[in-house]
Design an enzyme around this catalytic site. Structure first.
Site, PDB file in Angstrom:
ATOM      1  N   GLU A 121       0.830  -1.217   0.000  1.00 17.42           N
ATOM      2  CA  GLU A 121       0.000   0.000   0.000  1.00 17.42           C
ATOM      3  C   GLU A 121       0.861   1.263   0.000  1.00 17.42           C
ATOM      4  O   GLU A 121       0.381   2.352   0.326  1.00 17.42           O
ATOM      5  CB  GLU A 121      -0.939   0.022   1.228  1.00 17.42           C
ATOM      6  CG  GLU A 121      -1.813  -1.195   1.425  1.00 17.42           C
ATOM      7  CD  GLU A 121      -2.935  -1.342   0.395  1.00 17.42           C
ATOM      8  OE1 GLU A 121      -2.994  -0.520  -0.548  1.00 17.42           O
ATOM      9  OE2 GLU A 121      -3.728  -2.281   0.534  1.00 17.42           O
ATOM     10  N   HIS A 145      -2.493   1.837   8.731  1.00 17.68           N
ATOM     11  CA  HIS A 145      -3.604   1.103   8.113  1.00 17.68           C
ATOM     12  C   HIS A 145      -3.815  -0.176   8.908  1.00 17.68           C
ATOM     13  O   HIS A 145      -2.871  -0.940   9.123  1.00 17.68           O
ATOM     14  CB  HIS A 145      -3.288   0.798   6.643  1.00 17.68           C
ATOM     15  CG  HIS A 145      -4.167  -0.259   6.057  1.00 17.68           C
ATOM     16  ND1 HIS A 145      -5.541  -0.199   6.102  1.00 17.68           N
ATOM     17  CD2 HIS A 145      -3.860  -1.426   5.411  1.00 17.68           C
ATOM     18  CE1 HIS A 145      -6.049  -1.268   5.524  1.00 17.68           C
ATOM     19  NE2 HIS A 145      -5.050  -2.034   5.099  1.00 17.68           N
ATOM     20  N   HIS A 147      -6.990  -3.397  10.163  1.00 18.23           N
ATOM     21  CA  HIS A 147      -8.234  -4.093   9.826  1.00 18.23           C
ATOM     22  C   HIS A 147      -9.070  -4.267  11.107  1.00 18.23           C
ATOM     23  O   HIS A 147      -9.246  -5.389  11.573  1.00 18.23           O
ATOM     24  CB  HIS A 147      -7.924  -5.460   9.208  1.00 18.23           C
ATOM     25  CG  HIS A 147      -7.094  -5.425   7.963  1.00 18.23           C
ATOM     26  ND1 HIS A 147      -6.454  -6.538   7.440  1.00 18.23           N
ATOM     27  CD2 HIS A 147      -6.790  -4.410   7.108  1.00 18.23           C
ATOM     28  CE1 HIS A 147      -5.801  -6.216   6.335  1.00 18.23           C
ATOM     29  NE2 HIS A 147      -5.974  -4.920   6.110  1.00 18.23           N
ATOM     30  N   GLU A 175     -16.944  12.017  22.826  1.00 20.34           N
ATOM     31  CA  GLU A 175     -15.539  12.257  22.453  1.00 20.34           C
ATOM     32  C   GLU A 175     -15.335  12.293  20.948  1.00 20.34           C
ATOM     33  O   GLU A 175     -14.384  12.904  20.465  1.00 20.34           O
ATOM     34  CB  GLU A 175     -14.626  11.143  23.010  1.00 20.34           C
ATOM     35  CG  GLU A 175     -14.404  11.158  24.486  1.00 20.34           C
ATOM     36  CD  GLU A 175     -15.597  10.619  25.267  1.00 20.34           C
ATOM     37  OE1 GLU A 175     -16.527  10.069  24.632  1.00 20.34           O
ATOM     38  OE2 GLU A 175     -15.611  10.783  26.496  1.00 20.34           O
ATOM     39  N   HIS A 216     -12.657  -3.498   4.074  1.00 21.86           N
ATOM     40  CA  HIS A 216     -11.225  -3.786   4.158  1.00 21.86           C
ATOM     41  C   HIS A 216     -10.604  -3.233   5.444  1.00 21.86           C
ATOM     42  O   HIS A 216      -9.992  -3.980   6.200  1.00 21.86           O
ATOM     43  CB  HIS A 216     -10.541  -3.209   2.899  1.00 21.86           C
ATOM     44  CG  HIS A 216      -9.061  -3.346   2.877  1.00 21.86           C
ATOM     45  ND1 HIS A 216      -8.303  -3.071   1.764  1.00 21.86           N
ATOM     46  CD2 HIS A 216      -8.162  -3.707   3.829  1.00 21.86           C
ATOM     47  CE1 HIS A 216      -7.021  -3.274   2.030  1.00 21.86           C
ATOM     48  NE2 HIS A 216      -6.915  -3.656   3.288  1.00 21.86           N
TER      49      HIS A 216
HETATM   50  P1  13P Z   1       1.227  -5.518   3.100  1.00 25.28           P
HETATM   51  O1  13P Z   1       1.684  -6.776   3.820  1.00 25.28           O
HETATM   52  O2  13P Z   1       1.777  -5.432   1.708  1.00 25.28           O
HETATM   53  O3  13P Z   1       1.510  -4.274   3.918  1.00 25.28           O
HETATM   54  O4  13P Z   1      -0.353  -5.609   2.904  1.00 25.28           O
HETATM   55  C1  13P Z   1      -1.212  -5.733   3.997  1.00 25.28           C
HETATM   56  C2  13P Z   1      -2.524  -5.085   3.779  1.00 25.28           C
HETATM   57  O5  13P Z   1      -3.262  -4.883   4.739  1.00 25.28           O
HETATM   58  C3  13P Z   1      -2.935  -4.660   2.420  1.00 25.28           C
HETATM   59  O6  13P Z   1      -4.032  -3.812   2.467  1.00 25.28           O
HETATM   60 ZN    ZN Z   2      -5.194  -3.975   4.393  1.00 22.56          ZN
END
Ligand code: 13P
Ligand code: ZN
Length: 279
Positions: A121, A145, A147, A175, A216
Protein backbone atom coordinates in the site's frame (compact mmCIF):
# COMPACT_ATOMS: atom_id res chain seq x y z
CA UNK A 1 6.26 -1.33 31.52
CA UNK A 2 7.73 -1.59 28.04
CA UNK A 3 11.32 -2.88 28.16
CA UNK A 4 11.80 -3.04 24.38
CA UNK A 5 14.78 -1.08 23.16
CA UNK A 6 16.41 -0.34 19.80
CA UNK A 7 19.33 1.83 18.64
CA UNK A 8 16.95 3.73 16.33
CA UNK A 9 14.64 5.75 18.59
CA UNK A 10 11.87 5.74 15.97
CA UNK A 11 11.90 1.92 15.79
CA UNK A 12 11.89 1.88 19.59
CA UNK A 13 8.57 3.75 19.45
CA UNK A 14 7.05 2.16 16.35
CA UNK A 15 7.60 -1.52 17.21
CA UNK A 16 5.55 -1.43 20.46
CA UNK A 17 2.81 0.48 18.60
CA UNK A 18 2.65 -2.21 15.90
CA UNK A 19 2.63 -4.98 18.49
CA UNK A 20 -0.15 -3.27 20.44
CA UNK A 21 -2.23 -2.94 17.24
CA UNK A 22 -1.83 -6.70 16.73
CA UNK A 23 -2.87 -7.37 20.35
CA UNK A 24 -6.00 -5.25 19.80
CA UNK A 25 -6.98 -7.62 16.95
CA UNK A 26 -6.52 -4.95 14.30
CA UNK A 27 -3.56 -6.47 12.42
CA UNK A 28 -3.81 -10.22 11.87
CA UNK A 29 -1.01 -11.98 9.92
CA UNK A 30 0.49 -9.37 7.55
CA UNK A 31 -2.70 -7.29 7.69
CA UNK A 32 -2.18 -3.56 7.84
CA UNK A 33 0.85 -1.35 7.40
CA UNK A 34 2.55 1.68 8.87
CA UNK A 35 4.79 4.54 7.77
CA UNK A 36 6.41 7.47 9.57
CA UNK A 37 7.89 10.54 7.87
CA UNK A 38 11.01 11.01 9.98
CA UNK A 39 12.83 14.24 10.84
CA UNK A 40 15.60 14.07 8.26
CA UNK A 41 18.57 15.43 10.20
CA UNK A 42 17.80 13.32 13.26
CA UNK A 43 17.47 10.00 11.43
CA UNK A 44 20.52 10.73 9.27
CA UNK A 45 22.60 11.33 12.42
CA UNK A 46 21.24 8.18 14.12
CA UNK A 47 22.05 5.99 11.10
CA UNK A 48 25.55 7.49 10.79
CA UNK A 49 26.23 6.88 14.48
CA UNK A 50 24.85 3.33 14.82
CA UNK A 51 25.28 1.94 11.29
CA UNK A 52 28.33 3.81 9.88
CA UNK A 53 29.06 1.08 7.30
CA UNK A 54 25.59 0.96 5.75
CA UNK A 55 25.40 2.36 2.22
CA UNK A 56 22.08 3.29 0.53
CA UNK A 57 20.76 0.57 -1.82
CA UNK A 58 20.02 1.07 -5.52
CA UNK A 59 16.92 3.19 -6.25
CA UNK A 60 13.65 1.40 -7.08
CA UNK A 61 10.81 3.08 -9.03
CA UNK A 62 7.94 4.23 -6.82
CA UNK A 63 4.36 3.15 -7.52
CA UNK A 64 3.37 6.83 -7.89
CA UNK A 65 5.35 10.03 -8.32
CA UNK A 66 5.62 12.09 -5.14
CA UNK A 67 7.60 15.21 -6.06
CA UNK A 68 6.55 16.98 -2.84
CA UNK A 69 8.24 14.21 -0.84
CA UNK A 70 11.65 14.38 -2.56
CA UNK A 71 14.40 13.54 -0.07
CA UNK A 72 11.98 12.57 2.74
CA UNK A 73 12.96 9.56 4.86
CA UNK A 74 10.33 7.06 6.03
CA UNK A 75 10.23 4.24 8.52
CA UNK A 76 7.83 1.77 6.86
CA UNK A 77 6.60 -1.79 7.38
CA UNK A 78 7.63 -4.35 4.80
CA UNK A 79 5.10 -6.04 2.57
CA UNK A 80 4.12 -9.42 4.00
CA UNK A 81 5.52 -8.63 7.46
CA UNK A 82 3.52 -9.42 10.60
CA UNK A 83 2.77 -6.68 13.16
CA UNK A 84 2.87 -9.52 15.72
CA UNK A 85 6.62 -9.90 15.05
CA UNK A 86 7.46 -6.20 15.49
CA UNK A 87 9.16 -6.54 18.90
CA UNK A 88 10.86 -9.84 18.15
CA UNK A 89 12.13 -8.98 14.64
CA UNK A 90 12.08 -5.18 14.23
CA UNK A 91 14.89 -5.17 11.67
CA UNK A 92 12.89 -7.53 9.47
CA UNK A 93 9.42 -5.99 9.94
CA UNK A 94 10.59 -2.41 9.37
CA UNK A 95 12.80 -0.65 6.87
CA UNK A 96 13.94 2.92 6.42
CA UNK A 97 13.69 4.28 2.88
CA UNK A 98 14.33 7.63 1.25
CA UNK A 99 12.55 9.12 -1.75
CA UNK A 100 15.02 10.15 -4.45
CA UNK A 101 15.15 11.18 -8.12
CA UNK A 102 12.54 13.92 -7.73
CA UNK A 103 10.16 11.68 -5.79
CA UNK A 104 10.00 9.01 -8.51
CA UNK A 105 12.10 6.36 -6.75
CA UNK A 106 12.94 5.08 -3.26
CA UNK A 107 16.14 3.60 -1.90
CA UNK A 108 16.61 1.51 1.20
CA UNK A 109 18.79 3.01 3.94
CA UNK A 110 18.24 0.39 6.67
CA UNK A 111 16.24 -2.71 7.69
CA UNK A 112 14.05 -5.18 5.71
CA UNK A 113 16.58 -7.82 6.78
CA UNK A 114 14.69 -10.64 5.02
CA UNK A 115 14.61 -8.72 1.73
CA UNK A 116 11.08 -7.28 1.98
CA UNK A 117 10.04 -4.18 0.11
CA UNK A 118 7.82 -1.40 1.50
CA UNK A 119 4.17 -2.32 2.01
CA UNK A 120 2.05 -3.04 -1.06
CA UNK A 121 0.00 0.00 0.00
CA UNK A 122 3.04 2.27 -0.36
CA UNK A 123 1.31 4.25 -3.13
CA UNK A 124 -1.49 5.30 -0.77
CA UNK A 125 0.95 6.00 2.05
CA UNK A 126 2.97 8.29 -0.22
CA UNK A 127 -0.11 10.08 -1.54
CA UNK A 128 -1.37 10.47 2.02
CA UNK A 129 1.93 11.81 3.35
CA UNK A 130 2.11 14.41 0.58
CA UNK A 131 -1.46 15.60 1.19
CA UNK A 132 -1.56 15.46 4.98
CA UNK A 133 1.89 17.13 5.29
CA UNK A 134 0.49 20.07 3.30
CA UNK A 135 -2.97 20.17 4.92
CA UNK A 136 -1.63 19.88 8.49
CA UNK A 137 1.24 22.32 7.97
CA UNK A 138 3.76 19.52 8.58
CA UNK A 139 2.22 18.33 11.89
CA UNK A 140 1.03 14.91 10.70
CA UNK A 141 3.83 12.45 10.00
CA UNK A 142 2.42 8.98 10.55
CA UNK A 143 0.10 6.71 8.58
CA UNK A 144 -1.47 3.58 10.04
CA UNK A 145 -3.60 1.10 8.11
CA UNK A 146 -5.39 -1.59 10.18
CA UNK A 147 -8.23 -4.09 9.83
CA UNK A 148 -10.33 -3.30 12.96
CA UNK A 149 -13.29 -5.71 13.01
CA UNK A 150 -16.10 -3.49 14.33
CA UNK A 151 -15.25 -0.70 11.90
CA UNK A 152 -15.13 -3.12 8.96
CA UNK A 153 -18.44 -4.67 10.05
CA UNK A 154 -20.15 -1.30 9.61
CA UNK A 155 -19.24 -1.26 5.92
CA UNK A 156 -21.53 -4.29 5.54
CA UNK A 157 -24.36 -2.79 7.59
CA UNK A 158 -24.45 0.88 6.55
CA UNK A 159 -24.61 2.90 3.36
CA UNK A 160 -21.11 3.51 1.97
CA UNK A 161 -21.39 7.22 2.54
CA UNK A 162 -19.14 9.58 4.55
CA UNK A 163 -21.88 11.64 6.18
CA UNK A 164 -23.91 8.62 7.33
CA UNK A 165 -20.88 6.87 8.81
CA UNK A 166 -19.48 10.00 10.48
CA UNK A 167 -22.81 10.92 12.06
CA UNK A 168 -23.44 7.37 13.25
CA UNK A 169 -20.10 7.43 15.11
CA UNK A 170 -20.34 11.00 16.44
CA UNK A 171 -23.82 10.22 17.79
CA UNK A 172 -22.56 7.31 19.92
CA UNK A 173 -19.84 8.91 22.10
CA UNK A 174 -19.32 12.61 23.00
CA UNK A 175 -15.54 12.26 22.45
CA UNK A 176 -15.91 11.37 18.78
CA UNK A 177 -16.63 14.81 17.34
CA UNK A 178 -13.74 16.21 19.38
CA UNK A 179 -11.26 13.53 18.33
CA UNK A 180 -12.29 13.29 14.67
CA UNK A 181 -14.14 16.52 13.78
CA UNK A 182 -12.92 16.00 10.20
CA UNK A 183 -15.10 12.85 10.09
CA UNK A 184 -14.51 9.51 8.44
CA UNK A 185 -14.46 9.58 4.62
CA UNK A 186 -15.59 6.49 2.76
CA UNK A 187 -13.73 4.98 -0.18
CA UNK A 188 -15.60 2.19 -2.03
CA UNK A 189 -14.20 -1.33 -2.22
CA UNK A 190 -11.18 -1.19 -4.52
CA UNK A 191 -8.40 -3.66 -5.18
CA UNK A 192 -5.87 -3.37 -2.31
CA UNK A 193 -2.34 -2.30 -3.18
CA UNK A 194 -3.26 -0.40 -6.35
CA UNK A 195 -2.69 3.14 -7.60
CA UNK A 196 -6.49 3.27 -8.04
CA UNK A 197 -7.10 2.94 -4.27
CA UNK A 198 -4.34 5.54 -3.67
CA UNK A 199 -6.04 8.02 -6.01
CA UNK A 200 -9.51 7.46 -4.54
CA UNK A 201 -8.10 7.85 -1.02
CA UNK A 202 -6.15 10.99 -1.94
CA UNK A 203 -9.35 12.84 -2.82
CA UNK A 204 -10.81 12.08 0.62
CA UNK A 205 -7.57 12.74 2.51
CA UNK A 206 -7.77 16.37 1.45
CA UNK A 207 -10.69 16.66 3.92
CA UNK A 208 -10.01 14.14 6.65
CA UNK A 209 -7.34 12.21 8.55
CA UNK A 210 -9.50 9.07 8.63
CA UNK A 211 -10.54 6.95 5.67
CA UNK A 212 -12.74 3.87 5.51
CA UNK A 213 -11.58 1.38 2.92
CA UNK A 214 -14.95 -0.33 2.56
CA UNK A 215 -14.97 -4.04 3.49
CA UNK A 216 -11.22 -3.79 4.16
CA UNK A 217 -10.11 -1.46 6.95
CA UNK A 218 -9.15 1.94 8.27
CA UNK A 219 -6.43 4.27 6.99
CA UNK A 220 -5.46 7.14 9.31
CA UNK A 221 -2.94 9.95 9.58
CA UNK A 222 -1.61 11.62 12.73
CA UNK A 223 1.40 13.12 14.41
CA UNK A 224 2.87 10.42 16.63
CA UNK A 225 2.27 6.88 17.97
CA UNK A 226 0.04 7.96 20.87
CA UNK A 227 -2.19 10.13 18.74
CA UNK A 228 -2.60 7.67 15.89
CA UNK A 229 -3.40 4.83 18.29
CA UNK A 230 -5.94 7.02 20.13
CA UNK A 231 -7.59 7.99 16.85
CA UNK A 232 -8.04 4.42 15.61
CA UNK A 233 -9.01 3.22 19.10
CA UNK A 234 -11.75 5.85 19.37
CA UNK A 235 -13.17 5.14 15.91
CA UNK A 236 -13.17 1.39 16.64
CA UNK A 237 -14.84 1.90 20.06
CA UNK A 238 -17.62 4.03 18.58
CA UNK A 239 -18.01 1.48 15.75
CA UNK A 240 -18.44 -1.28 18.33
CA UNK A 241 -21.15 0.69 20.13
CA UNK A 242 -22.92 1.47 16.87
CA UNK A 243 -22.76 -2.14 15.71
CA UNK A 244 -24.24 -3.31 19.01
CA UNK A 245 -27.02 -0.75 18.72
CA UNK A 246 -27.75 -1.96 15.16
CA UNK A 247 -27.68 -5.58 16.33
CA UNK A 248 -30.23 -4.75 19.03
CA UNK A 249 -32.67 -3.31 16.49
CA UNK A 250 -31.42 0.29 16.14
CA UNK A 251 -31.18 3.40 18.34
CA UNK A 252 -34.13 4.80 20.27
CA UNK A 253 -32.23 8.06 20.74
CA UNK A 254 -28.80 9.46 19.91
CA UNK A 255 -26.47 12.32 20.83
CA UNK A 256 -28.34 14.95 18.80
CA UNK A 257 -27.16 17.82 16.59
CA UNK A 258 -27.72 20.37 19.35
CA UNK A 259 -25.37 18.51 21.70
CA UNK A 260 -22.84 17.99 18.88
CA UNK A 261 -22.87 21.78 18.32
CA UNK A 262 -22.40 22.40 22.05
CA UNK A 263 -19.47 19.97 22.13
CA UNK A 264 -17.94 21.81 19.16
CA UNK A 265 -18.29 25.12 20.98
CA UNK A 266 -16.87 23.85 24.26
CA UNK A 267 -13.99 21.80 22.85
CA UNK A 268 -13.31 23.71 19.61
CA UNK A 269 -9.77 24.56 20.72
CA UNK A 270 -8.87 20.84 20.82
CA UNK A 271 -10.24 20.08 17.35
CA UNK A 272 -8.00 19.76 14.28
CA UNK A 273 -10.75 21.03 11.95
CA UNK A 274 -14.17 22.64 11.97
CA UNK A 275 -16.75 19.82 11.78
CA UNK A 276 -18.75 19.33 8.60
CA UNK A 277 -21.93 17.22 8.62
CA UNK A 278 -23.44 19.28 11.47
CA UNK A 279 -26.52 20.54 9.61
P1 13P B 1 1.23 -5.52 3.10
O1 13P B 1 1.68 -6.78 3.82
O2 13P B 1 1.78 -5.43 1.71
O3 13P B 1 1.51 -4.27 3.92
O4 13P B 1 -0.35 -5.61 2.90
C1 13P B 1 -1.21 -5.73 4.00
C2 13P B 1 -2.52 -5.09 3.78
O5 13P B 1 -3.26 -4.88 4.74
C3 13P B 1 -2.94 -4.66 2.42
O6 13P B 1 -4.03 -3.81 2.47
ZN1 ZN C 1 -5.19 -3.98 4.39
Amino acid sequence: MNSFTHPISFVKEAAPLAHMCWSMGWNEANGGNFSWRLPRDEITAILARHYPDLAPAEPVAMPIDAPDLEGEIFLVTGSGQFFRHALEKPNQVFGIVQTVQGGTAWRKLWGFSSGAQPTSEFATHLAAHAIRKRVSGGRERMILHCHPPEFIALSFLMPLESRALTRALWEKMPECIVIFPDGVRVVPLLLPGTVEIAEASAAELERSRVISWSHHGIFASEENPDKIFALVETVEKASAIHRRVLSAGGARQVIDTKMLCQLTEKFGALMVAKPEFLD
